[in-house]
Scaffold this motif. Structure first.
Motif, PDB file in Angstrom:
ATOM      1  N   LEU A 170      -3.951  -2.087 -15.028  1.00  0.00           N
ATOM      2  CA  LEU A 170      -4.814  -3.155 -14.529  1.00  0.00           C
ATOM      3  C   LEU A 170      -6.229  -3.000 -15.058  1.00  0.00           C
ATOM      4  O   LEU A 170      -6.703  -1.890 -15.313  1.00  0.00           O
ATOM      5  N   SER A 171      -6.923  -4.117 -15.174  1.00  0.00           N
ATOM      6  CA  SER A 171      -8.314  -4.081 -15.644  1.00  0.00           C
ATOM      7  C   SER A 171      -9.196  -3.411 -14.586  1.00  0.00           C
ATOM      8  O   SER A 171      -8.866  -3.428 -13.390  1.00  0.00           O
ATOM      9  N   PRO A 172     -10.311  -2.852 -15.019  1.00  0.00           N
ATOM     10  CA  PRO A 172     -11.241  -2.241 -14.045  1.00  0.00           C
ATOM     11  C   PRO A 172     -11.702  -3.238 -12.977  1.00  0.00           C
ATOM     12  O   PRO A 172     -11.872  -2.861 -11.818  1.00  0.00           O
ATOM     13  N   ASN A 173     -11.869  -4.502 -13.348  1.00  0.00           N
ATOM     14  CA  ASN A 173     -12.296  -5.516 -12.370  1.00  0.00           C
ATOM     15  C   ASN A 173     -11.236  -5.740 -11.300  1.00  0.00           C
ATOM     16  O   ASN A 173     -11.561  -5.875 -10.125  1.00  0.00           O
ATOM     17  N   VAL A 174      -9.981  -5.779 -11.709  1.00  0.00           N
ATOM     18  CA  VAL A 174      -8.899  -5.978 -10.737  1.00  0.00           C
ATOM     19  C   VAL A 174      -8.784  -4.762  -9.833  1.00  0.00           C
ATOM     20  O   VAL A 174      -8.650  -4.893  -8.612  1.00  0.00           O
ATOM     21  N   LYS A 175      -8.879  -3.558 -10.413  1.00  0.00           N
ATOM     22  CA  LYS A 175      -8.822  -2.339  -9.595  1.00  0.00           C
ATOM     23  C   LYS A 175      -9.948  -2.319  -8.575  1.00  0.00           C
ATOM     24  O   LYS A 175      -9.748  -1.965  -7.411  1.00  0.00           O
TER      25      LYS A 175
ATOM     26  N   TYR B 125      -3.754 -10.990   3.846  1.00  0.00           N
ATOM     27  CA  TYR B 125      -5.015 -11.118   3.110  1.00  0.00           C
ATOM     28  C   TYR B 125      -4.774 -11.313   1.615  1.00  0.00           C
ATOM     29  O   TYR B 125      -5.331 -12.222   1.004  1.00  0.00           O
ATOM     30  N   ILE B 126      -3.960 -10.457   1.022  1.00  0.00           N
ATOM     31  CA  ILE B 126      -3.811 -10.537  -0.436  1.00  0.00           C
ATOM     32  C   ILE B 126      -3.090 -11.809  -0.875  1.00  0.00           C
ATOM     33  O   ILE B 126      -3.360 -12.318  -1.955  1.00  0.00           O
ATOM     34  N   THR B 127      -2.212 -12.333  -0.056  1.00  0.00           N
ATOM     35  CA  THR B 127      -1.482 -13.530  -0.466  1.00  0.00           C
ATOM     36  C   THR B 127      -2.234 -14.825  -0.164  1.00  0.00           C
ATOM     37  O   THR B 127      -1.916 -15.862  -0.746  1.00  0.00           O
ATOM     38  N   THR B 128      -3.231 -14.766   0.718  1.00  0.00           N
ATOM     39  CA  THR B 128      -3.945 -15.999   1.059  1.00  0.00           C
ATOM     40  C   THR B 128      -5.412 -16.011   0.636  1.00  0.00           C
ATOM     41  O   THR B 128      -5.989 -17.081   0.449  1.00  0.00           O
ATOM     42  N   LYS B 129      -6.019 -14.840   0.467  1.00  0.00           N
ATOM     43  CA  LYS B 129      -7.456 -14.802   0.200  1.00  0.00           C
ATOM     44  C   LYS B 129      -7.869 -14.034  -1.045  1.00  0.00           C
ATOM     45  O   LYS B 129      -8.952 -14.262  -1.575  1.00  0.00           O
ATOM     46  N   ALA B 130      -7.062 -13.106  -1.486  1.00  0.00           N
ATOM     47  CA  ALA B 130      -7.454 -12.240  -2.607  1.00  0.00           C
ATOM     48  C   ALA B 130      -7.193 -12.941  -3.943  1.00  0.00           C
ATOM     49  O   ALA B 130      -6.052 -13.200  -4.311  1.00  0.00           O
ATOM     50  N   LEU B 131      -8.258 -13.241  -4.654  1.00  0.00           N
ATOM     51  CA  LEU B 131      -8.123 -13.912  -5.939  1.00  0.00           C
ATOM     52  C   LEU B 131      -7.441 -13.033  -6.980  1.00  0.00           C
ATOM     53  O   LEU B 131      -6.738 -13.525  -7.860  1.00  0.00           O
ATOM     54  N   TRP B 132      -7.614 -11.730  -6.874  1.00  0.00           N
ATOM     55  CA  TRP B 132      -7.032 -10.823  -7.865  1.00  0.00           C
ATOM     56  C   TRP B 132      -5.506 -10.849  -7.833  1.00  0.00           C
ATOM     57  O   TRP B 132      -4.861 -10.601  -8.839  1.00  0.00           O
ATOM     58  N   TYR B 133      -4.930 -11.171  -6.686  1.00  0.00           N
ATOM     59  CA  TYR B 133      -3.477 -11.107  -6.540  1.00  0.00           C
ATOM     60  C   TYR B 133      -2.769 -12.074  -7.492  1.00  0.00           C
ATOM     61  O   TYR B 133      -1.713 -11.771  -8.024  1.00  0.00           O
ATOM     62  N   THR B 134      -3.376 -13.222  -7.726  1.00  0.00           N
ATOM     63  CA  THR B 134      -2.770 -14.199  -8.626  1.00  0.00           C
ATOM     64  C   THR B 134      -2.863 -13.760 -10.092  1.00  0.00           C
ATOM     65  O   THR B 134      -2.142 -14.289 -10.928  1.00  0.00           O
ATOM     66  N   ASN B 135      -3.738 -12.803 -10.382  1.00  0.00           N
ATOM     67  CA  ASN B 135      -3.895 -12.308 -11.759  1.00  0.00           C
ATOM     68  C   ASN B 135      -2.894 -11.214 -12.119  1.00  0.00           C
ATOM     69  O   ASN B 135      -2.863 -10.772 -13.257  1.00  0.00           O
ATOM     70  N   ILE B 136      -2.110 -10.789 -11.165  1.00  0.00           N
ATOM     71  CA  ILE B 136      -1.127  -9.731 -11.433  1.00  0.00           C
ATOM     72  C   ILE B 136       0.205 -10.396 -11.769  1.00  0.00           C
ATOM     73  O   ILE B 136       0.685 -11.239 -11.007  1.00  0.00           O
ATOM     74  N   PRO B 137       0.784 -10.025 -12.886  1.00  0.00           N
ATOM     75  CA  PRO B 137       2.059 -10.635 -13.285  1.00  0.00           C
ATOM     76  C   PRO B 137       3.152 -10.402 -12.232  1.00  0.00           C
ATOM     77  O   PRO B 137       3.191  -9.360 -11.576  1.00  0.00           O
ATOM     78  N   GLU B 138       4.033 -11.374 -12.095  1.00  0.00           N
ATOM     79  CA  GLU B 138       5.105 -11.304 -11.100  1.00  0.00           C
ATOM     80  C   GLU B 138       6.006 -10.083 -11.299  1.00  0.00           C
ATOM     81  O   GLU B 138       6.429  -9.470 -10.325  1.00  0.00           O
ATOM     82  N   ASP B 139       6.276  -9.734 -12.570  1.00  0.00           N
ATOM     83  CA  ASP B 139       7.140  -8.579 -12.804  1.00  0.00           C
ATOM     84  C   ASP B 139       6.488  -7.291 -12.307  1.00  0.00           C
ATOM     85  O   ASP B 139       7.167  -6.388 -11.839  1.00  0.00           O
ATOM     86  N   MET B 140       5.164  -7.229 -12.371  1.00  0.00           N
ATOM     87  CA  MET B 140       4.459  -6.057 -11.855  1.00  0.00           C
ATOM     88  C   MET B 140       4.508  -6.050 -10.326  1.00  0.00           C
ATOM     89  O   MET B 140       4.738  -5.014  -9.708  1.00  0.00           O
ATOM     90  N   LYS B 141       4.314  -7.216  -9.717  1.00  0.00           N
ATOM     91  CA  LYS B 141       4.348  -7.316  -8.254  1.00  0.00           C
ATOM     92  C   LYS B 141       5.696  -6.901  -7.687  1.00  0.00           C
ATOM     93  O   LYS B 141       5.767  -6.386  -6.580  1.00  0.00           O
ATOM     94  N   SER B 142       6.749  -7.139  -8.446  1.00  0.00           N
ATOM     95  CA  SER B 142       8.083  -6.812  -7.946  1.00  0.00           C
ATOM     96  C   SER B 142       8.520  -5.393  -8.301  1.00  0.00           C
ATOM     97  O   SER B 142       9.580  -4.952  -7.871  1.00  0.00           O
ATOM     98  N   ASN B 143       7.703  -4.676  -9.031  1.00  0.00           N
ATOM     99  CA  ASN B 143       8.047  -3.321  -9.454  1.00  0.00           C
ATOM    100  C   ASN B 143       7.735  -2.319  -8.336  1.00  0.00           C
ATOM    101  O   ASN B 143       6.596  -2.255  -7.854  1.00  0.00           O
ATOM    102  N   PRO B 144       8.716  -1.522  -7.921  1.00  0.00           N
ATOM    103  CA  PRO B 144       8.486  -0.518  -6.867  1.00  0.00           C
ATOM    104  C   PRO B 144       7.362   0.469  -7.218  1.00  0.00           C
ATOM    105  O   PRO B 144       6.632   0.914  -6.338  1.00  0.00           O
ATOM    106  N   LYS B 145       7.208   0.791  -8.488  1.00  0.00           N
ATOM    107  CA  LYS B 145       6.146   1.727  -8.904  1.00  0.00           C
ATOM    108  C   LYS B 145       4.770   1.144  -8.602  1.00  0.00           C
ATOM    109  O   LYS B 145       3.863   1.853  -8.179  1.00  0.00           O
TER     110      LYS B 145
END
Length: 129
Positions: free
Chosen positions: A5-10, A47-67
């Motif tokens: 992830l980018s430093p801004n997203v982190k 919070y992350i699904t309704t208010k966090a703008l960064w959440y939409t910037n994370i690819p779906e495959d990453m969101k579904s990854n257990p790691k």
């Protein structure tokens, strides 16, 4: 996986963790007996699904990854530990002590974030008088 992830997203993730944890603790009046990790995590998910703008910037495959979720859980734990271990400032301690003496109260606080909560609570009591 978190390292990709980018430093801004982190940074945004860290801010989100801090904001949600402090808000959750405030909502339960910083009462450790009321703390429930599952309730906090529900707070976090909301919070992350309704208010966090960064959440939409994370690819779906990453969101579904257990790691990714393991890394995120580790980041949440690290930030909560950091919040709980950050001592209140001398200014906070002095301000709280003065207000507690004026109001004859005895609130306890162990970290900077909890001191912010107590300070706000005391200011509200003073303003209500």
């Amino acid at each position: 996986m978190f390292k990709k992830l980018s430093p801004n997203v982190k940074s945004s993730i860290t801010r989100s963790i801090t904001q949600t944890f402090e808000q959750y603790m405030s909502d339960i009046d910083w009462d450790e007996d009321k703390y429930d990790i599952e309730t906090y995590m529900a707070y976090w998910r909301e919070y992350i699904t309704t208010k966090a703008l960064w959440y939409t910037n994370i690819p779906e495959d990453m969101k579904s990854n257990p790691k990714f979720h393991e890394d995120l859980a580790q980041r949440i734990n690290e930030n909560i530990v950091r919040i709980l271990n950050e001592p209140p400032s001398e200014e906070q301690i002095a301000a709280i002590q003065m207000m507690q003496e004026a109001l004859d109260t005895h609130y306890e606080y162990d970290c900077k974030a909890e001191a912010v909560y107590v300070e706000t609570l005391l200011k509200n009591h003073i303003n209500a008088q």
